[in-house]
Design an enzyme around this catalytic site. Structure first.
Site, PDB file in Angstrom:
ATOM      1  N   GLU A   1      11.440  -3.020  12.166  1.00 20.15           N
ATOM      2  CA  GLU A   1      10.982  -2.057  11.165  1.00 20.15           C
ATOM      3  C   GLU A   1       9.884  -1.188  11.763  1.00 20.15           C
ATOM      4  O   GLU A   1       8.879  -1.701  12.250  1.00 20.15           O
ATOM      5  CB  GLU A   1      10.445  -2.813   9.944  1.00 20.15           C
ATOM      6  CG  GLU A   1      10.140  -1.907   8.790  1.00 20.15           C
ATOM      7  CD  GLU A   1       9.732  -2.673   7.532  1.00 20.15           C
ATOM      8  OE1 GLU A   1      10.271  -2.376   6.461  1.00 20.15           O
ATOM      9  OE2 GLU A   1       8.863  -3.566   7.629  1.00 20.15           O
TER      10      GLU A   1
ATOM     11  N   GLU B   1      10.273  -8.813  -2.033  1.00 20.53           N
ATOM     12  CA  GLU B   1      10.870  -7.561  -1.561  1.00 20.53           C
ATOM     13  C   GLU B   1      10.216  -7.243  -0.236  1.00 20.53           C
ATOM     14  O   GLU B   1       9.033  -6.897  -0.183  1.00 20.53           O
ATOM     15  CB  GLU B   1      10.642  -6.464  -2.606  1.00 20.53           C
ATOM     16  CG  GLU B   1      11.725  -5.429  -2.563  1.00 20.53           C
ATOM     17  CD  GLU B   1      11.333  -4.242  -1.742  1.00 20.53           C
ATOM     18  OE1 GLU B   1      11.486  -4.336  -0.496  1.00 20.53           O
ATOM     19  OE2 GLU B   1      10.850  -3.270  -2.305  1.00 20.53           O
TER      20      GLU B   1
ATOM     21  N   CYS C   1      10.031   0.808   2.055  1.00 23.21           N
ATOM     22  CA  CYS C   1      10.960  -0.257   2.462  1.00 23.21           C
ATOM     23  C   CYS C   1      12.365   0.298   2.527  1.00 23.21           C
ATOM     24  O   CYS C   1      13.211  -0.210   3.253  1.00 23.21           O
ATOM     25  CB  CYS C   1      10.883  -1.416   1.481  1.00 23.21           C
ATOM     26  SG  CYS C   1      11.013  -0.912  -0.226  1.00 23.21           S
TER      27      CYS C   1
ATOM     28  N   LYS D   1      -2.710  -8.415  -7.610  1.00 19.43           N
ATOM     29  CA  LYS D   1      -3.557  -8.176  -6.437  1.00 19.43           C
ATOM     30  C   LYS D   1      -2.946  -7.015  -5.663  1.00 19.43           C
ATOM     31  O   LYS D   1      -1.950  -7.175  -4.972  1.00 19.43           O
ATOM     32  CB  LYS D   1      -3.644  -9.406  -5.525  1.00 19.43           C
ATOM     33  CG  LYS D   1      -4.700  -9.175  -4.420  1.00 19.43           C
ATOM     34  CD  LYS D   1      -4.512 -10.026  -3.190  1.00 19.43           C
ATOM     35  CE  LYS D   1      -3.616  -9.423  -2.163  1.00 19.43           C
ATOM     36  NZ  LYS D   1      -4.105  -8.191  -1.518  1.00 19.43           N
TER      37      LYS D   1
ATOM     38  N   GLY E   1       6.024  -6.827   0.640  1.00 18.19           N
ATOM     39  CA  GLY E   1       5.283  -6.656   1.895  1.00 18.19           C
ATOM     40  C   GLY E   1       6.139  -7.061   3.080  1.00 18.19           C
ATOM     41  O   GLY E   1       7.362  -6.916   3.054  1.00 18.19           O
TER      42      GLY E   1
ATOM     43  N   TRP F   1       0.802  -1.219   0.000  1.00 16.56           N
ATOM     44  CA  TRP F   1       0.000   0.000   0.000  1.00 16.56           C
ATOM     45  C   TRP F   1       0.838   1.273   0.000  1.00 16.56           C
ATOM     46  O   TRP F   1       0.312   2.365  -0.130  1.00 16.56           O
ATOM     47  CB  TRP F   1      -0.923   0.028   1.233  1.00 16.56           C
ATOM     48  CG  TRP F   1      -0.304  -0.574   2.464  1.00 16.56           C
ATOM     49  CD1 TRP F   1      -0.496  -1.845   2.930  1.00 16.56           C
ATOM     50  CD2 TRP F   1       0.613   0.036   3.375  1.00 16.56           C
ATOM     51  NE1 TRP F   1       0.238  -2.064   4.072  1.00 16.56           N
ATOM     52  CE2 TRP F   1       0.923  -0.920   4.372  1.00 16.56           C
ATOM     53  CE3 TRP F   1       1.189   1.305   3.469  1.00 16.56           C
ATOM     54  CZ2 TRP F   1       1.804  -0.651   5.433  1.00 16.56           C
ATOM     55  CZ3 TRP F   1       2.061   1.572   4.513  1.00 16.56           C
ATOM     56  CH2 TRP F   1       2.363   0.599   5.473  1.00 16.56           C
ATOM     57  N   ASN F   2       2.148   1.162   0.157  1.00 18.13           N
ATOM     58  CA  ASN F   2       2.934   2.393   0.333  1.00 18.13           C
ATOM     59  C   ASN F   2       3.201   3.136  -0.971  1.00 18.13           C
ATOM     60  O   ASN F   2       3.327   4.353  -0.978  1.00 18.13           O
ATOM     61  CB  ASN F   2       4.237   2.118   1.084  1.00 18.13           C
ATOM     62  CG  ASN F   2       5.052   1.004   0.474  1.00 18.13           C
ATOM     63  OD1 ASN F   2       4.587   0.304  -0.421  1.00 18.13           O
ATOM     64  ND2 ASN F   2       6.261   0.829   0.962  1.00 18.13           N
TER      65      ASN F   2
HETATM   66  P1  NDP Z   1       1.611  -8.116   4.595  1.00 14.98           P
HETATM   67  O1  NDP Z   1       2.894  -8.490   3.974  1.00 14.98           O
HETATM   68  O2  NDP Z   1       1.295  -8.728   5.895  1.00 14.98           O
HETATM   69  O3  NDP Z   1       0.410  -8.458   3.583  1.00 14.98           O
HETATM   70  C1  NDP Z   1       0.456  -8.089   2.231  1.00 14.98           C
HETATM   71  C2  NDP Z   1      -0.756  -8.650   1.512  1.00 14.98           C
HETATM   72  O4  NDP Z   1      -0.636 -10.075   1.417  1.00 14.98           O
HETATM   73  C3  NDP Z   1      -2.067  -8.407   2.233  1.00 14.98           C
HETATM   74  O5  NDP Z   1      -3.037  -8.159   1.279  1.00 14.98           O
HETATM   75  C4  NDP Z   1      -2.309  -9.710   2.943  1.00 14.98           C
HETATM   76  O6  NDP Z   1      -3.670  -9.945   3.279  1.00 14.98           O
HETATM   77  C5  NDP Z   1      -1.822 -10.693   1.912  1.00 14.98           C
HETATM   78  N1  NDP Z   1      -1.499 -12.010   2.459  1.00 14.98           N
HETATM   79  C6  NDP Z   1      -1.474 -12.426   3.746  1.00 14.98           C
HETATM   80  N2  NDP Z   1      -1.106 -13.716   3.839  1.00 14.98           N
HETATM   81  C7  NDP Z   1      -0.872 -14.122   2.565  1.00 14.98           C
HETATM   82  C8  NDP Z   1      -0.445 -15.359   1.998  1.00 14.98           C
HETATM   83  N3  NDP Z   1      -0.164 -16.419   2.759  1.00 14.98           N
HETATM   84  N4  NDP Z   1      -0.320 -15.434   0.661  1.00 14.98           N
HETATM   85  C9  NDP Z   1      -0.577 -14.377  -0.113  1.00 14.98           C
HETATM   86  N5  NDP Z   1      -0.987 -13.171   0.351  1.00 14.98           N
HETATM   87  C10 NDP Z   1      -1.121 -13.048   1.681  1.00 14.98           C
HETATM   88  O7  NDP Z   1       1.617  -6.545   4.640  1.00 14.98           O
HETATM   89  P2  NDP Z   1       0.660  -5.508   5.327  1.00 14.98           P
HETATM   90  O8  NDP Z   1       0.082  -4.682   4.253  1.00 14.98           O
HETATM   91  O9  NDP Z   1      -0.320  -6.220   6.258  1.00 14.98           O
HETATM   92  O10 NDP Z   1       1.709  -4.655   6.193  1.00 14.98           O
HETATM   93  C11 NDP Z   1       2.358  -5.236   7.310  1.00 14.98           C
HETATM   94  C12 NDP Z   1       3.780  -4.761   7.418  1.00 14.98           C
HETATM   95  O11 NDP Z   1       4.508  -5.047   6.225  1.00 14.98           O
HETATM   96  C13 NDP Z   1       3.937  -3.272   7.584  1.00 14.98           C
HETATM   97  O12 NDP Z   1       3.755  -2.929   8.901  1.00 14.98           O
HETATM   98  C14 NDP Z   1       5.329  -3.023   7.073  1.00 14.98           C
HETATM   99  O13 NDP Z   1       6.241  -3.229   8.133  1.00 14.98           O
HETATM  100  C15 NDP Z   1       5.551  -4.098   6.018  1.00 14.98           C
HETATM  101  N6  NDP Z   1       5.433  -3.578   4.645  1.00 14.98           N
HETATM  102  C16 NDP Z   1       6.531  -3.607   3.843  1.00 14.98           C
HETATM  103  C17 NDP Z   1       6.466  -3.082   2.576  1.00 14.98           C
HETATM  104  C18 NDP Z   1       7.651  -3.055   1.684  1.00 14.98           C
HETATM  105  O14 NDP Z   1       7.716  -2.193   0.800  1.00 14.98           O
HETATM  106  N7  NDP Z   1       8.591  -3.968   1.803  1.00 14.98           N
HETATM  107  C19 NDP Z   1       5.243  -2.487   2.056  1.00 14.98           C
HETATM  108  C20 NDP Z   1       4.130  -2.577   2.957  1.00 14.98           C
HETATM  109  C21 NDP Z   1       4.241  -3.109   4.188  1.00 14.98           C
HETATM  110  P3  NDP Z   1      -4.192  -9.640   4.784  1.00 14.98           P
HETATM  111  O15 NDP Z   1      -4.201  -8.155   4.910  1.00 14.98           O
HETATM  112  O16 NDP Z   1      -5.544 -10.273   4.857  1.00 14.98           O
HETATM  113  O17 NDP Z   1      -3.199 -10.290   5.748  1.00 14.98           O
END
Ligand code: NDP
Length: 499
Positions: free
Chosen positions: A361, A239, A273, A167, A217, A143-144
């Protein structure tokens, strides 16, 4: 998946800066995802058969669409993510550049490559590798940066001849849907780029069906994605999180170092990130750096809202934990009163590695700054982290900075710059340790979306090769003598023992 933006049920998308609901999107079921992937699979064959030039023409249309619709794209990103408009413009610039870059580079990076061998057993063969698209690439975006990190990864995947099912984050799906509309308006073939909206179940369904997973994520979810991809034996690229350090050396231009710290920590509300999450400053310039940094924190505006609601609690916990353990808050320290989700730009000093803000983080607009005796201590502390995404060094002696960079356990280092490497699409970007697997950008950033086929052609086939059954000992003596003649000499290390 095409959907009108008039849903009143499903997942509510809000504006983090105001709290107002801006739209609803549907929650795609596993069956919806399977349908989208099947449709993508059908579309991919025709897409892969298009010449690179024909794909480049469709990319050019999309590039021009992005430019002519830039205000709509910026407004969409700002409304769902809560970032400043200037920051959203950077996403448009990235998209336009990426279309141009991958259209130009894909043919050369993915072309057949001649292979030579030193083995006497295959002398005379013509050998080469060719690259074949993996098929359907499933992208799970965060989402960032709703355009850069989600749709941005689709561009090289498409340039390599794949179809894409994206997605986006359930918190910021509108930009991805707008990109899907863009591909339709640009006359792209049906099904080549599709968006499925939803949360965990939708993401899991995509990991269950796509031929390659590109995930951005958290490290926790990244592990689950990699485990499932491992079960299915499909490749994935991850990533994940970061805890990027900025090291300020005693010979740094302090004004620039401060600007690197402010921008690196606060842009997009620190939700990158590649955010600067901690600073180590050599003692000789610590006071000068912190005093100027404090002045700059007091002046900064346009820090984005917190897009992901639980992030406000994480940031609050890290600041409170640091204060409890003896850190001083020189600026900020609190969440805003609302209705939007904001956290004050927060400057922390007197921090150490017992504090969560130096180890986990934070992903928010906070900056802990620590005094170190020398550069060696800074490097040791920078490496004291499970993450290994990026680091920045500020220093005038770039030769010394480069030597220090070689000691850092991270995938990317910028010297006297912050985050700018992300815009250099030729430079690979990816994390070591718990920050990820694989890279985006660079040659590997597009080659990962292909399967490699190795071809060996015997242009002068004899009835029987020397090594073939039934074995003939004399042939094997000849083969051994040949190997000795070619490889049996001492290695040459030059006059001073260097190669
Ligand atoms: P997540 O990595 O937890 O989730 C990302 C997406 O994947 C969500 O839509 C999530 O759904 C979905 N998901 C969950 N489990 C699975 C699975 N087993 N297989 C496939 N998809 C899945 O990120 P969040 O958005 O919840 O953010 C949490 C933390 O991640 C933040 O606090 C931050 O620290 C970090 N982050 C890092 C980023 C980067 O650029 N590296 C970017 C954004 C966040 P659901 O919400 O239902 O769990």
């Amino acid at each position: 998946m095409t959907q009108p933006h008039t849903l009143t049920a499903g997942i509510a998308v809000d504006n983090p800066a105001t709290g107002a609901v801006i739209d609803h999107v549907e929650e795609a079921s596993a069956a919806d995802v399977a349908q989208a992937v099947a449709r993508a699979r059908r579309a991919q064959h025709g897409w892969a058969r298009l010449s690179p030039r024909a794909r480049a023409r469709l990319f050019a249309r999309a590039r021009l669409w992005l430019l002519s619709h830039r205000q709509e794209v910026v407004d969409t990103i700002v409304a769902e993510n809560g970032k400043a408009a200037e920051d959203a413009i950077v996403e448009v610039v990235y998209g336009v550049t990426a279309f141009a870059y991958w259209a130009k580079k894909a043919p050369r990076l993915l072309g057949n490559a001649r292979v030579r061998t030193l083995s006497p057993l295959v002398l005379g063969r013509r050998m080469y590798t060719r690259r074949v698209p993996v098929g359907v690439v499933g992208i799970i975006g965060p989402w960032n940066n709703p355009l850069i990190n989600s749709f941005g990864d689709a561009i090289p995947a498409l340039a390599a001849g794949n179809a894409v099912v994206l997605k986006p984050s359930e918190y910021t799906p509108m930009t991805a849907l707008l990109m899907e509309k863009m591909t339709r308006e640009c006359g792209w073939p049906d099904g080549v780029f599709q968006v499925v909206t939803g949360a965990g179940e939708t993401g899991r369904a995509l990991v269950d069906t796509a031929d390659f997973i590109m995930f951005t994520g958290s490290t926790k979810t990244g592990r689950a994605v990699a485990a499932r991809a491992g079960e299915r034996l499909v490749p994935c690229s991850l990533e994940l999180g970061g805890k990027d350090a900025l090291i300020v050396l005693a010979d740094a231009n302090i004004e620039r170092a401060v600007n690197l710290a402010v921008h690196g920590a606060l842009v997009n509300g620190g939700q990158m990130c590649t955010s600067v999450e901690r600073v180590y400053v050599e003692a000789a310039v610590y006071d000068a750096f912190v005093n100027r940094l404090r002045e700059q924190f007091a002046q900064v505006a346009d820090v984005g809202a917190m897009t992901f609601p639980p992030q406000l609690s994480t940031v609050t916990e890290h600041v409170d934990d640091a204060a409890r353990r003896g850190a001083r808050v020189l600026h900020g320290g609190h969440a805003g009163a609302g209705p939007g989700r904001f956290f004050e730009p927060t400057l922390l000093v007197d921090v150490d590695h017992s504090m969560a803000c130096m180890r986990e983080e934070t992903f928010g607009p906070t900056l802990p700054v620590m005094k170190v005796a020398n550069a060696e201590e800074a490097v040791r502390l920078a490496n004291d982290s499970p993450y290994g995404l990026q680091a920045t060094i500020a220093g005038s002696d770039t030769g010394r900075a480069r030597r220090l960079a070689e000691q850092l356990e991270v995938g990317c280092v910028t010297i006297n710059d912050v985050q700018s490497n992300y815009m250099a699409l030729g430079l690979p970007m990816g994390g070591w340790k718990e920050s990820g697997l694989g890279v985006r950008h660079g040659a590997e950033g597009i080659r990962k979306y292909t399967k490699l086929q190795a071809v060996s052609v015997n242009r002068f086939p004899l009835s029987r090769d020397l090594h073939m059954l039934p074995f003939n000992p004399a042939n094997y003596r000849f083969i051994l003598n040949l190997v000795k003649a070619i490889h049996g000499r001492r290695p040459f290390f030059g006059k001073k023992g260097t190669r």
